[in-house]
Write a protein that holds these residues in place. Structure first.
Motif, PDB file in Angstrom:
ATOM      1  N   TRP A   1       8.384  27.604   6.011  1.00  0.00           N
ATOM      2  CA  TRP A   1       8.737  26.239   6.362  1.00  0.00           C
ATOM      3  C   TRP A   1       8.981  25.424   5.099  1.00  0.00           C
ATOM      4  CZ3 TRP A   1       8.868  25.025  11.564  1.00  0.00           C
ATOM      5  CH2 TRP A   1       8.325  25.987  12.431  1.00  0.00           C
ATOM      6  N   ASP A   2       9.949  24.533   5.159  1.00  0.00           N
ATOM      7  CA  ASP A   2      10.199  23.604   4.064  1.00  0.00           C
ATOM      8  C   ASP A   2       9.561  22.269   4.416  1.00  0.00           C
ATOM      9  OD1 ASP A   2      11.629  25.344   2.444  1.00  0.00           O
ATOM     10  OD2 ASP A   2      13.511  24.916   3.475  1.00  0.00           O
ATOM     11  N   VAL A   3       8.691  21.792   3.537  1.00  0.00           N
ATOM     12  CA  VAL A   3       8.004  20.515   3.725  1.00  0.00           C
ATOM     13  C   VAL A   3       8.643  19.508   2.786  1.00  0.00           C
ATOM     14  CG1 VAL A   3       5.793  19.308   3.574  1.00  0.00           C
ATOM     15  CG2 VAL A   3       5.857  21.714   4.295  1.00  0.00           C
ATOM     16  N   ARG A   4       8.978  18.343   3.320  1.00  0.00           N
ATOM     17  CA  ARG A   4       9.583  17.279   2.520  1.00  0.00           C
ATOM     18  C   ARG A   4       8.792  15.999   2.741  1.00  0.00           C
ATOM     19  NH1 ARG A   4      12.065  17.438  -1.837  1.00  0.00           N
ATOM     20  NH2 ARG A   4      13.596  15.858  -2.217  1.00  0.00           N
ATOM     21  N   LEU A   5       8.238  15.461   1.659  1.00  0.00           N
ATOM     22  CA  LEU A   5       7.488  14.212   1.727  1.00  0.00           C
ATOM     23  C   LEU A   5       8.388  13.052   1.340  1.00  0.00           C
ATOM     24  CD1 LEU A   5       4.155  15.287  -0.004  1.00  0.00           C
ATOM     25  CD2 LEU A   5       4.828  15.501   2.393  1.00  0.00           C
TER      26      LEU A   5
ATOM     27  N   THR B   1       5.107  16.775  -6.433  1.00  0.00           N
ATOM     28  CA  THR B   1       6.531  16.618  -6.151  1.00  0.00           C
ATOM     29  C   THR B   1       6.681  16.464  -4.636  1.00  0.00           C
ATOM     30  OG1 THR B   1       6.908  18.994  -5.905  1.00  0.00           O
ATOM     31  CG2 THR B   1       7.204  18.073  -8.117  1.00  0.00           C
ATOM     32  N   PRO B   2       7.810  15.948  -4.173  1.00  0.00           N
ATOM     33  CA  PRO B   2       7.961  15.719  -2.729  1.00  0.00           C
ATOM     34  C   PRO B   2       8.317  16.957  -1.908  1.00  0.00           C
ATOM     35  CG  PRO B   2       9.850  14.846  -3.898  1.00  0.00           C
ATOM     36  CD  PRO B   2       8.883  15.320  -4.943  1.00  0.00           C
ATOM     37  N   GLY B   3       8.625  18.078  -2.549  1.00  0.00           N
ATOM     38  CA  GLY B   3       9.022  19.260  -1.794  1.00  0.00           C
ATOM     39  C   GLY B   3       8.070  20.419  -1.965  1.00  0.00           C
ATOM     40  N   TYR B   4       7.954  21.234  -0.904  1.00  0.00           N
ATOM     41  CA  TYR B   4       7.080  22.406  -0.952  1.00  0.00           C
ATOM     42  C   TYR B   4       7.552  23.415   0.078  1.00  0.00           C
ATOM     43  CZ  TYR B   4       2.851  25.276  -0.777  1.00  0.00           C
ATOM     44  OH  TYR B   4       1.973  26.326  -0.819  1.00  0.00           O
ATOM     45  N   HIS B   5       7.484  24.696  -0.283  1.00  0.00           N
ATOM     46  CA  HIS B   5       7.779  25.764   0.671  1.00  0.00           C
ATOM     47  C   HIS B   5       6.452  26.295   1.196  1.00  0.00           C
ATOM     48  CE1 HIS B   5       9.835  28.997   2.688  1.00  0.00           C
ATOM     49  NE2 HIS B   5       8.894  29.799   2.229  1.00  0.00           N
ATOM     50  N   LEU B   6       6.236  26.123   2.483  1.00  0.00           N
ATOM     51  CA  LEU B   6       5.011  26.562   3.141  1.00  0.00           C
ATOM     52  C   LEU B   6       5.225  27.985   3.640  1.00  0.00           C
ATOM     53  CD1 LEU B   6       2.204  25.629   4.200  1.00  0.00           C
ATOM     54  CD2 LEU B   6       3.386  24.827   6.254  1.00  0.00           C
TER      55      LEU B   6
ATOM     56  N   ALA C   1       0.854  -1.195   0.000  1.00  0.00           N
ATOM     57  CA  ALA C   1       0.000   0.000   0.000  1.00  0.00           C
ATOM     58  C   ALA C   1       0.888   1.242   0.000  1.00  0.00           C
ATOM     59  CB  ALA C   1      -0.894   0.010   1.234  1.00  0.00           C
ATOM     60  N   PRO C   2       0.424   2.332  -0.599  1.00  0.00           N
ATOM     61  CA  PRO C   2       1.220   3.550  -0.558  1.00  0.00           C
ATOM     62  C   PRO C   2       1.358   4.060   0.871  1.00  0.00           C
ATOM     63  CG  PRO C   2      -0.894   3.937  -1.670  1.00  0.00           C
ATOM     64  CD  PRO C   2      -0.821   2.495  -1.308  1.00  0.00           C
ATOM     65  N   GLU C   3       2.468   4.712   1.120  1.00  0.00           N
ATOM     66  CA  GLU C   3       2.731   5.332   2.427  1.00  0.00           C
ATOM     67  C   GLU C   3       3.375   6.680   2.175  1.00  0.00           C
ATOM     68  OE1 GLU C   3       5.137   2.832   4.969  1.00  0.00           O
ATOM     69  OE2 GLU C   3       4.215   1.028   4.150  1.00  0.00           O
ATOM     70  N   VAL C   4       3.317   7.549   3.175  1.00  0.00           N
ATOM     71  CA  VAL C   4       3.976   8.845   3.057  1.00  0.00           C
ATOM     72  C   VAL C   4       4.458   9.290   4.437  1.00  0.00           C
ATOM     73  CG1 VAL C   4       1.857  10.223   3.335  1.00  0.00           C
ATOM     74  CG2 VAL C   4       3.804  11.184   2.090  1.00  0.00           C
ATOM     75  N   GLY C   5       5.641   9.866   4.453  1.00  0.00           N
ATOM     76  CA  GLY C   5       6.162  10.504   5.644  1.00  0.00           C
ATOM     77  C   GLY C   5       6.247  11.993   5.366  1.00  0.00           C
ATOM     78  N   VAL C   6       6.191  12.807   6.400  1.00  0.00           N
ATOM     79  CA  VAL C   6       6.294  14.253   6.208  1.00  0.00           C
ATOM     80  C   VAL C   6       7.262  14.827   7.241  1.00  0.00           C
ATOM     81  CG1 VAL C   6       4.255  14.762   7.638  1.00  0.00           C
ATOM     82  CG2 VAL C   6       4.996  16.416   5.954  1.00  0.00           C
ATOM     83  N   GLU C   7       8.145  15.679   6.757  1.00  0.00           N
ATOM     84  CA  GLU C   7       9.106  16.366   7.613  1.00  0.00           C
ATOM     85  C   GLU C   7       9.007  17.853   7.312  1.00  0.00           C
ATOM     86  OE1 GLU C   7      13.942  16.631   8.336  1.00  0.00           O
ATOM     87  OE2 GLU C   7      13.114  15.065   7.065  1.00  0.00           O
ATOM     88  N   VAL C   8       8.925  18.663   8.354  1.00  0.00           N
ATOM     89  CA  VAL C   8       8.796  20.103   8.191  1.00  0.00           C
ATOM     90  C   VAL C   8       9.909  20.775   8.981  1.00  0.00           C
ATOM     91  CG1 VAL C   8       7.256  22.086   8.405  1.00  0.00           C
ATOM     92  CG2 VAL C   8       6.291  19.820   8.028  1.00  0.00           C
ATOM     93  N   THR C   9      10.671  21.634   8.303  1.00  0.00           N
ATOM     94  CA  THR C   9      11.760  22.355   8.956  1.00  0.00           C
ATOM     95  C   THR C   9      11.628  23.843   8.665  1.00  0.00           C
ATOM     96  OG1 THR C   9      13.181  21.971   7.038  1.00  0.00           O
ATOM     97  CG2 THR C   9      13.382  20.420   8.862  1.00  0.00           C
ATOM     98  N   PRO C  10      12.026  24.689   9.628  1.00  0.00           N
ATOM     99  CA  PRO C  10      11.954  26.133   9.377  1.00  0.00           C
ATOM    100  C   PRO C  10      12.946  26.540   8.292  1.00  0.00           C
ATOM    101  CG  PRO C  10      12.825  25.679  11.589  1.00  0.00           C
ATOM    102  CD  PRO C  10      12.507  24.370  10.963  1.00  0.00           C
ATOM    103  N   ASP C  11      12.542  27.496   7.484  1.00  0.00           N
ATOM    104  CA  ASP C  11      13.384  28.034   6.420  1.00  0.00           C
ATOM    105  C   ASP C  11      14.016  29.321   6.937  1.00  0.00           C
ATOM    106  OD1 ASP C  11      14.167  29.694   4.170  1.00  0.00           O
ATOM    107  OD2 ASP C  11      13.108  28.269   2.901  1.00  0.00           O
ATOM    108  N   ALA C  12      15.300  29.506   6.698  1.00  0.00           N
ATOM    109  CA  ALA C  12      16.006  30.697   7.175  1.00  0.00           C
ATOM    110  C   ALA C  12      15.416  31.986   6.609  1.00  0.00           C
ATOM    111  CB  ALA C  12      17.489  30.595   6.829  1.00  0.00           C
ATOM    112  N   ALA C  13      14.840  31.920   5.425  1.00  0.00           N
ATOM    113  CA  ALA C  13      14.272  33.103   4.783  1.00  0.00           C
ATOM    114  C   ALA C  13      12.838  33.371   5.230  1.00  0.00           C
ATOM    115  CB  ALA C  13      14.326  32.950   3.270  1.00  0.00           C
ATOM    116  N   GLY C  14      12.293  32.523   6.064  1.00  0.00           N
ATOM    117  CA  GLY C  14      10.910  32.661   6.512  1.00  0.00           C
ATOM    118  C   GLY C  14      10.065  31.533   5.955  1.00  0.00           C
TER     119      GLY C  14
END
Length: 177
Positions: free
Chosen positions: A79-83, A120-125, A64-77
């Motif tokens: 959050w960077d989201v990585r799936l 895509t797996p990356g996104y800037h929140l 079955a499909p699965e997904v993990g999510v990691e969110v880190t603060p971005d220095a420029a303001g």
């Protein structure tokens, strides 16, 4: 009749006998009911829906499909989201509106509110979407037909809890005490 012309004719007849029934079985009127989920040999569409009203598409736990999510603060303001998907590939924009095993897109939610669809797996929140305080960032997997991938009647998703102090959102923290 030569042997060569006889075998060529026989092969053509066999091809027609095999392909015509297969093609006829796949023919339809081309009309779809409004709001209907297209039938697919992938999983089983359940009556239940996710929080946004999309039907769940139940698949077996194995592969079955699965997904993990990691969110880190971005220095420029913000959050960077990585799936990190597993047994799942992002479909390109414009993909056919049908369920294909382990394919589709992810939808990103902050505190249950939809933010964006991801292919895509990356996104800037943007920081403005995550004000001061603790928040839940959820990534949920969808098939290209709009159904939600599900296992045991629950959407395939992952949530990361983040706490914004104000610096990440581009706002100053409240100093009034």
């Amino acid at each position: 009749m030569s042997w060569r012309s006889w075998t060529g004719s026989t092969l053509a007849v066999l091809a027609v006998c095999v392909l015509v029934p297969l093609g006829a079985g796949g023919c339809g009127t081309g009309e779809a009911r409004a709001g209907a989920v297209s039938p697919s040999p992938v999983g089983k569409v359940l009556d239940g829906t996710d929080g946004s009203g999309r039907h769940l598409r139940e698949v077996a736990t194995k592969d079955a499909p699965e997904v993990g999510v990691e969110v880190t603060p971005d220095a420029a303001g913000g959050w960077d989201v990585r799936l990190t998907p597993r047994h799942f590939r992002f479909s390109p924009s414009g993909a056919a509106h049908r369920a294909v095993p382990g394919r589709g897109l992810a939808r990103l939610f902050v505190d249950g509110r939809p933010v964006t669809g991801l292919r895509t797996p990356g996104y800037h929140l943007p920081g403005r979407l995550v004000p001061h305080g603790t928040h839940h960032v959820t990534a949920r997997l969808y098939a290209d037909d709009g159904t939600v991938w599900a296992v045991h009647g629950r959407p395939v998703e992952s949530t990361a809890d983040i706490t914004a102090s104000g610096a990440e959102s581009g706002t100053e923290p409240d100093t009034d005490s």
